[in-house]
Design a protein around this motif. Structure first.
Motif, PDB file in Angstrom:
ATOM      1  N   GLN A 123     -14.242  68.587 -18.799  1.00 48.82           N
ATOM      2  CA  GLN A 123     -14.393  70.042 -18.778  1.00 48.82           C
ATOM      3  C   GLN A 123     -15.797  70.422 -18.297  1.00 48.82           C
ATOM      4  OE1 GLN A 123     -13.422  70.965 -22.903  1.00 48.82           O
ATOM      5  NE2 GLN A 123     -11.448  71.754 -22.218  1.00 48.82           N
ATOM      6  N   HIS A 179     -19.689  77.686 -24.419  1.00 49.64           N
ATOM      7  CA  HIS A 179     -19.060  76.373 -24.591  1.00 49.64           C
ATOM      8  C   HIS A 179     -17.861  76.438 -25.527  1.00 49.64           C
ATOM      9  CE1 HIS A 179     -23.134  74.605 -23.283  1.00 49.64           C
ATOM     10  NE2 HIS A 179     -22.300  74.606 -22.268  1.00 49.64           N
ATOM     11  N   ILE A 180     -17.951  77.253 -26.542  1.00 51.17           N
ATOM     12  CA  ILE A 180     -16.787  77.451 -27.423  1.00 51.17           C
ATOM     13  C   ILE A 180     -15.625  78.008 -26.596  1.00 51.17           C
ATOM     14  CG2 ILE A 180     -15.877  78.857 -29.328  1.00 51.17           C
ATOM     15  CD1 ILE A 180     -18.683  78.552 -30.648  1.00 51.17           C
ATOM     16  N   GLY A 181     -15.925  78.958 -25.724  1.00 49.86           N
ATOM     17  CA  GLY A 181     -14.892  79.512 -24.846  1.00 49.86           C
ATOM     18  C   GLY A 181     -14.298  78.469 -23.922  1.00 49.86           C
ATOM     19  N   MET A 183     -14.094  75.232 -24.500  1.00 46.79           N
ATOM     20  CA  MET A 183     -13.263  74.322 -25.298  1.00 46.79           C
ATOM     21  C   MET A 183     -11.956  74.980 -25.734  1.00 46.79           C
ATOM     22  SD  MET A 183     -16.084  72.104 -27.424  1.00 46.79           S
ATOM     23  CE  MET A 183     -17.049  73.469 -28.013  1.00 46.79           C
ATOM     24  N   ARG A 184     -11.971  76.298 -25.904  1.00 45.30           N
ATOM     25  CA  ARG A 184     -10.740  77.034 -26.271  1.00 45.30           C
ATOM     26  C   ARG A 184      -9.911  77.378 -25.030  1.00 45.30           C
ATOM     27  NH1 ARG A 184     -13.050  81.330 -30.699  1.00 45.30           N
ATOM     28  NH2 ARG A 184     -13.298  79.830 -32.379  1.00 45.30           N
ATOM     29  N   GLY A 185     -10.516  77.211 -23.859  1.00 45.28           N
ATOM     30  CA  GLY A 185      -9.802  77.531 -22.629  1.00 45.28           C
ATOM     31  C   GLY A 185      -9.869  78.988 -22.227  1.00 45.28           C
ATOM     32  N   THR A 186     -10.804  79.746 -22.818  1.00 45.33           N
ATOM     33  CA  THR A 186     -10.898  81.173 -22.491  1.00 45.33           C
ATOM     34  C   THR A 186     -12.009  81.481 -21.491  1.00 45.33           C
ATOM     35  OG1 THR A 186     -12.333  81.553 -24.417  1.00 45.33           O
ATOM     36  CG2 THR A 186      -9.966  81.893 -24.723  1.00 45.33           C
ATOM     37  N   ASN A 187     -12.896  80.535 -21.197  1.00 48.02           N
ATOM     38  CA  ASN A 187     -13.969  80.727 -20.222  1.00 48.02           C
ATOM     39  C   ASN A 187     -13.710  79.870 -19.001  1.00 48.02           C
ATOM     40  OD1 ASN A 187     -15.395  82.465 -21.817  1.00 48.02           O
ATOM     41  ND2 ASN A 187     -17.022  81.042 -22.326  1.00 48.02           N
TER      42      ASN A 187
END
Length: 189
Positions: A123, A179-181, A183-187
């Motif tokens: 990613q 980075h949280i986004g 890993m969640r697939g939102t960014n």
């Protein structure tokens, strides 16, 4: 095979990157131990040569088709080592700068960890975000002022240091959220 190895690690732009890294302890030693105007000038000439090689290495790599995967990692590494060295140099003159040293190590440690983690997870994202670029610009301007005007009043230096630290903390928080986004697939990567 040998030719590819030489091209990957010993291209002219990469040699310039190695040179930049090798000049950092020379600059730091001269700057921290400077006891005359001439010594400061020599330290700044070394720093100017480092900035010039940073400017030229990418241009040479693109112009002469010398872009390598290793060079793509070496250049930003040399950039961060240069920033860290400049922060450290200033810290020897202004005590509050040690706070910025800690924030810099926290942010860059986090960025390195996340870069490796996301690469392992396939990613990887390309390029800095706008807040990272703004942070770098604020840091560069602040360091330039503190390095060039070594006899600033302590209160003025402290204000500059706090502004740099606040932008760095803001950038760190924004990257954590980014980075949280990812890993969640939102960014986007």
């Amino acid at each position: 095979m040998k030719k590819n190895w030489l091209r990957e690690y010993f291209s002219i732009p990469n040699l310039m990157g190695y040179f930049r890294i090798l000049m950092l302890p020379v600059f730091l030693t001269l700057y921290v131990r400077a006891d005359s105007r001439e010594t400061y000038i020599i330290a700044f000439v070394i720093l100017a040569v480092s900035f010039l090689t940073d400017f030229l290495d990418g241009k040479i790599a693109r112009r002469f088709n010398m872009i390598t995967d290793f060079g793509k990692a070496l250049d930003p590494t040399a950039d961060k080592l240069t920033q860290g060295t400049l922060i450290l140099a200033v810290a020897f003159h202004y005590p509050l700068m040690w706070f910025l040293v800690a924030v810099f190590l926290l942010k860059e440690g986090y960025m390195a960890f996340m870069g490796l983690y996301l690469k392992k997870k396939k990613q990887v994202w390309n390029g800095a975000q706008w807040y990272g670029k703004v942070c770098t610009m604020i840091l560069d301007v602040g360091l330039f002022v503190l390095l060039l005007f070594i006899h600033l009043p302590m209160w003025a230096a402290d204000v500059i240091i706090l502004v740099m630290a606040l932008f760095m903390l803001f950038s760190l928080i924004k990257y954590i959220l980014f980075h949280i986004g990812i890993m969640r697939g939102t960014n986007k990567k």
